[in-house]
Design an enzyme around this catalytic site. Structure first.
Site, PDB file in Angstrom:
ATOM      1  N   CYS A   1      -2.460  -7.003   7.485  1.00 57.67           N
ATOM      2  CA  CYS A   1      -1.518  -7.140   6.357  1.00 57.67           C
ATOM      3  C   CYS A   1      -1.581  -5.888   5.485  1.00 57.67           C
ATOM      4  O   CYS A   1      -2.660  -5.477   5.055  1.00 57.67           O
ATOM      5  CB  CYS A   1      -1.874  -8.371   5.526  1.00 57.67           C
ATOM      6  SG  CYS A   1      -1.039  -8.396   3.923  1.00 57.67           S
TER       7      CYS A   1
ATOM      8  N   CYS B   1      -3.059  -6.725   1.800  1.00 57.82           N
ATOM      9  CA  CYS B   1      -4.412  -7.207   1.543  1.00 57.82           C
ATOM     10  C   CYS B   1      -5.284  -6.085   0.963  1.00 57.82           C
ATOM     11  O   CYS B   1      -5.061  -4.901   1.249  1.00 57.82           O
ATOM     12  CB  CYS B   1      -5.043  -7.747   2.832  1.00 57.82           C
ATOM     13  SG  CYS B   1      -4.619  -9.487   3.158  1.00 57.82           S
TER      14      CYS B   1
ATOM     15  N   HIS C   1      -4.691 -13.691   0.793  1.00 55.92           N
ATOM     16  CA  HIS C   1      -3.526 -13.673   1.673  1.00 55.92           C
ATOM     17  C   HIS C   1      -2.939 -15.068   1.905  1.00 55.92           C
ATOM     18  O   HIS C   1      -1.750 -15.217   2.194  1.00 55.92           O
ATOM     19  CB  HIS C   1      -3.951 -13.048   3.012  1.00 55.92           C
ATOM     20  CG  HIS C   1      -2.827 -12.828   3.984  1.00 55.92           C
ATOM     21  ND1 HIS C   1      -1.977 -11.751   3.897  1.00 55.92           N
ATOM     22  CD2 HIS C   1      -2.416 -13.546   5.069  1.00 55.92           C
ATOM     23  CE1 HIS C   1      -1.084 -11.802   4.887  1.00 55.92           C
ATOM     24  NE2 HIS C   1      -1.329 -12.883   5.618  1.00 55.92           N
TER      25      HIS C   1
ATOM     26  N   ASN D   1      10.884 -12.585  -3.607  1.00 53.34           N
ATOM     27  CA  ASN D   1      11.497 -13.233  -2.448  1.00 53.34           C
ATOM     28  C   ASN D   1      10.382 -13.960  -1.731  1.00 53.34           C
ATOM     29  O   ASN D   1       9.474 -13.329  -1.206  1.00 53.34           O
ATOM     30  CB  ASN D   1      12.124 -12.201  -1.499  1.00 53.34           C
ATOM     31  CG  ASN D   1      13.320 -11.512  -2.111  1.00 53.34           C
ATOM     32  OD1 ASN D   1      14.092 -12.122  -2.840  1.00 53.34           O
ATOM     33  ND2 ASN D   1      13.477 -10.229  -1.828  1.00 53.34           N
TER      34      ASN D   1
ATOM     35  N   SER E   1       9.277 -10.035   4.124  1.00 53.25           N
ATOM     36  CA  SER E   1       8.755  -9.583   5.411  1.00 53.25           C
ATOM     37  C   SER E   1       7.234  -9.661   5.487  1.00 53.25           C
ATOM     38  O   SER E   1       6.653  -9.306   6.499  1.00 53.25           O
ATOM     39  CB  SER E   1       9.240  -8.160   5.705  1.00 53.25           C
ATOM     40  OG  SER E   1       8.895  -7.300   4.655  1.00 53.25           O
TER      41      SER E   1
ATOM     42  N   HIS F   1       1.997 -12.322   2.372  1.00 60.24           N
ATOM     43  CA  HIS F   1       1.016 -12.100   1.302  1.00 60.24           C
ATOM     44  C   HIS F   1       1.713 -12.334  -0.038  1.00 60.24           C
ATOM     45  O   HIS F   1       2.802 -11.825  -0.259  1.00 60.24           O
ATOM     46  CB  HIS F   1       0.460 -10.669   1.372  1.00 60.24           C
ATOM     47  CG  HIS F   1      -0.741 -10.466   0.512  1.00 60.24           C
ATOM     48  ND1 HIS F   1      -2.007 -10.336   1.021  1.00 60.24           N
ATOM     49  CD2 HIS F   1      -0.882 -10.419  -0.841  1.00 60.24           C
ATOM     50  CE1 HIS F   1      -2.873 -10.203   0.023  1.00 60.24           C
ATOM     51  NE2 HIS F   1      -2.197 -10.248  -1.120  1.00 60.24           N
TER      52      HIS F   1
ATOM     53  N   HIS G   1       3.386 -11.895  -3.165  1.00 64.98           N
ATOM     54  CA  HIS G   1       3.784 -10.706  -3.924  1.00 64.98           C
ATOM     55  C   HIS G   1       5.222 -10.816  -4.407  1.00 64.98           C
ATOM     56  O   HIS G   1       6.021 -11.563  -3.863  1.00 64.98           O
ATOM     57  CB  HIS G   1       3.636  -9.445  -3.071  1.00 64.98           C
ATOM     58  CG  HIS G   1       4.704  -9.298  -2.019  1.00 64.98           C
ATOM     59  ND1 HIS G   1       4.745 -10.042  -0.857  1.00 64.98           N
ATOM     60  CD2 HIS G   1       5.808  -8.499  -1.965  1.00 64.98           C
ATOM     61  CE1 HIS G   1       5.798  -9.705  -0.137  1.00 64.98           C
ATOM     62  NE2 HIS G   1       6.460  -8.778  -0.783  1.00 64.98           N
TER      63      HIS G   1
ATOM     64  N   GLN H   1       8.380  -8.226  -6.593  1.00 57.38           N
ATOM     65  CA  GLN H   1       8.817  -6.840  -6.721  1.00 57.38           C
ATOM     66  C   GLN H   1       9.390  -6.579  -8.107  1.00 57.38           C
ATOM     67  O   GLN H   1       9.760  -7.512  -8.826  1.00 57.38           O
ATOM     68  CB  GLN H   1       9.897  -6.527  -5.689  1.00 57.38           C
ATOM     69  CG  GLN H   1       9.477  -6.689  -4.240  1.00 57.38           C
ATOM     70  CD  GLN H   1      10.510  -6.100  -3.287  1.00 57.38           C
ATOM     71  OE1 GLN H   1      10.939  -4.966  -3.449  1.00 57.38           O
ATOM     72  NE2 GLN H   1      10.923  -6.874  -2.301  1.00 57.38           N
TER      73      GLN H   1
HETATM   74  O1  LIG Z   1      12.106  -5.092  -0.250  1.00 57.90           O
HETATM   75  P1  LIG Z   1      11.903  -5.928   1.002  1.00 57.90           P
HETATM   76  O2  LIG Z   1      10.972  -7.086   0.770  1.00 57.90           O
HETATM   77  O3  LIG Z   1      11.536  -5.099   2.175  1.00 57.90           O
HETATM   78  O4  LIG Z   1      13.359  -6.539   1.309  1.00 57.90           O
HETATM   79  C1  LIG Z   1      13.853  -7.757   0.856  1.00 57.90           C
HETATM   80  O5  LIG Z   1      14.161  -7.725  -0.546  1.00 57.90           O
HETATM   81  C2  LIG Z   1      15.161  -6.772  -0.951  1.00 57.90           C
HETATM   82  C3  LIG Z   1      15.433  -6.956  -2.423  1.00 57.90           C
HETATM   83  O6  LIG Z   1      15.961  -8.244  -2.718  1.00 57.90           O
HETATM   84  C4  LIG Z   1      16.436  -6.904  -0.116  1.00 57.90           C
HETATM   85  O7  LIG Z   1      17.278  -5.808  -0.392  1.00 57.90           O
HETATM   86  C5  LIG Z   1      16.152  -6.946   1.388  1.00 57.90           C
HETATM   87  O8  LIG Z   1      17.333  -7.230   2.091  1.00 57.90           O
HETATM   88  C6  LIG Z   1      15.098  -8.027   1.663  1.00 57.90           C
HETATM   89  O9  LIG Z   1      14.801  -8.069   3.033  1.00 57.90           O
END
Ligand SMILES: O=P(O)(O)O[C@H]1O[C@H](CO)[C@@H](O)[C@H](O)[C@H]1O
Ligand SMILES: O=P(O)(O)O[C@H]1O[C@H](CO)[C@@H](O)[C@H](O)[C@H]1O
Lengths: 340, 340
Positions: free
Chosen positions: B51, B54, B113, B153, B161, B164, B166, B168
């Site tokens: 990961c 991690c 994790h 997300n 993706s 873990h 997290h 943004q």
């Molecule tokens: O930034 P990541 O986790 O790679 O990507 C994810 O969040 C982003 C922000 O909402 C989006 O634009 C991506 O389509 C999504 O896969």
């Protein structure tokens, strides 16, 4: 084309909605470790005895489909909008709501269960166009209907629950959000310039020739400058018609040809039955002239890198703005090479 | 509560964005034959050697994470926004674009994790809140940053993706679409009434007590009247703070408690690690007082009927308006029963 647009983060303005899309050209290189989609590629039979859209079959509510031979339209058995809703308005402090009446229909494009629009002949697609015209006319002339939304959800990844080739029509008493936005922008432009916003934009695109994918006598297929979805496209009529019933028989065929070309190119792009939602935006059926409207059809396909990796419109996109990684111009280059 | 709202198609108005949502209460009964999601429910290890989030592990770009013990924040290796974009404006006929500068960060909620926010203690969530405050302050004080979007997300189905725990932060020089809408509505209301739009709405909701899921001393968790997603919720501070840095240490803890309560209830709803995108909308960091802003956090979860059946926002929703099948009040009843 300005080189900065292909290299640096920027935002582009959508002249039809007044909103922006964030473009991050450098980000296409990021590795993908997330969810993969399954795009079914197996051949379907021409007739499926358990499909509720195949000719002659019985639907969930017990009704039997006729043995239709080309296009078949019926009222949605699980309609989101109904004519029977009573009229009501709620305005209590900061709570505001109102009843919405409507009619929802299903449009089977072909009795052949195995086909999609991309597989139909132009003559067969032309029959679908004729059905759309008829429904726009019929629903639009109903007093309670002021807007007719024609659309298709193609592929399970786009929430389509039956692979039989079909689209939908949701028609209703008030104008939905997206239509209100486009109505306002087109109206403001028309009042100021006495010409069609989308018509003038089309002239500029034909001149620039940077985002055009295909063109026949009456229609242009292009990726709008402000496209959100990776391989988003738009079919724009060259003549300033407000709605789909205003086009001639020849234009109908040219429209069917444009649909055929772009859907075939889509299927080739990632060698799969390409999922998308498509829709036609056109003049409201509210009895006003709506001269400012220039009807058009858009395709919003979710796939980004392959038949299994789609673009997720999630966190930032939901709370901020739509965001894309490859530029519209890069997408055009790939799609253009696939249209014969 | 007006009974019509629980029985007939109607639309509800979002006071914060000025847009409408179509509600079709009768439609929840429709059978689902479409795509099923896979929500992974297997137990993850506390540490995953491959990961890239991690503690102590090496990321794709070769950088090594410190052996962090609670929250760890770093600049996104594949940032959609960068500080290095040159300034440019494009205004050629109907093409309008401009450069966008920004800073994107990743916020690891915990070194563990295997955990999500729902599994963390209130004390641990409080550390995440503190990190959000610090980043809002830090990024916001940068001259090129005028808006700081904090979001998460959660779940592969929401484009995440890496499992873990997290979130943004995308911060940027101009205000994204959704923020512009909320800015306009709150500003118009504040100028007219000299009080907070969301504050007044909250008072009305507390009075009505029909959409409240949970309440502590400083925060209310509710489903807004105009919710789009089936189990959408909002955490609203009782005090009219414009941004997250204005709250006291006690309020921080109460906010962490509210997050804990709603995420735990979500996980119980369909007995799975409940996917969603969440985000905090708050005052721009443009140096203006922004007194009209009332910050809040929203959760947009896609699941509709079970851990495998989600709501698809597709054709009609993309071309018309968002549409929902179960009413906000029905969702509240279920979530409320799950909050202890
Ligand atoms: O930034 P990541 O986790 O790679 O990507 C994810 O969040 C982003 C922000 O909402 C989006 O634009 C991506 O389509 C999504 O896969
Ligand atoms: O009407 P269908 O095909 O059952 O349903 C599909 O299209 C509708 C209209 O875009 C959406 O509301 C649904 O979420 C989607 O699953």
């Amino acid at each position: 084309m300005n080189k900065d647009l292909q290299e640096y983060s920027h935002k582009r303005y959508n002249i039809l909605t007044g909103e922006w899309v964030l473009v991050s050209p450098h980000r296409a290189k990021r590795p993908w470790q997330g969810q993969n989609e399954t795009i079914p590629n197996e051949q379907r039979p021409s007739y499926d005895p358990i499909c509720y859209l195949c000719a002659g079959n019985t639907r969930i509510n017990g009704e039997q489909n006729p043995k239709y031979e080309d296009v078949y339209v019926f009222t949605n058995d699980f309609a989101a909008l109904q004519t029977t809703s009573p009229n009501f308005f709620i305005n209590e402090g900061l709570l505001k709501a109102q009843s919405e009446q409507g009619i929802c229909k299903v449009v089977c494009f072909s009795p052949d269960h195995s086909k999609s629009l991309a597989d139909l002949t132009v003559i067969d697609i032309n029959k679908v166009v004729k059905a759309w015209q008829k429904e726009y006319m019929l629903l639009g002339s109903n007093d309670i209907i002021n807007y007719v939304q024609i659309f298709e959800n193609k592929g399970a990844v786009m929430g389509c629950s039956n692979p039989h080739p079909h689209g939908q029509i949701w028609s209703q008493s008030t104008l939905p959000n997206e239509v209100v936005k486009k109505d306002e922008r087109q109206s403001a432009y028309y009042n100021k310039n006495k010409s069609s916003l989308l018509g003038d934009y089309l002239k500029q695109e034909i001149q620039a020739n940077e985002r055009i994918i295909y063109e026949n006598e009456d229609f242009v297929v292009l990726t709008p400058f402000w496209a959100i979805w990776p391989f988003e496209t738009m079919i724009v009529p060259k003549h300033n018609h407000t709605n789909i019933t205003e086009i001639s028989d020849n234009e109908c065929l040219a429209f069917a040809d444009a649909i055929s070309k772009i859907t075939k190119a889509y299927d080739q792009l990632f060698e799969c039955s390409f999922p998308y939602s498509s829709g036609i935006h056109q003049a409201p059926t509210d009895g006003k002239p709506n001269t400012h409207w220039h009807w058009h059809m858009s395709f919003y396909p979710p796939l980004l890198r392959s038949a299994t990796v789609k673009k997720f419109m999630v966190g930032y996109e939901m709370f901020g703005s739509p965001q894309r990684d490859i530029t519209a111009e890069q997408a055009v280059e790939r799609l253009k090479s696939l249209v014969d």
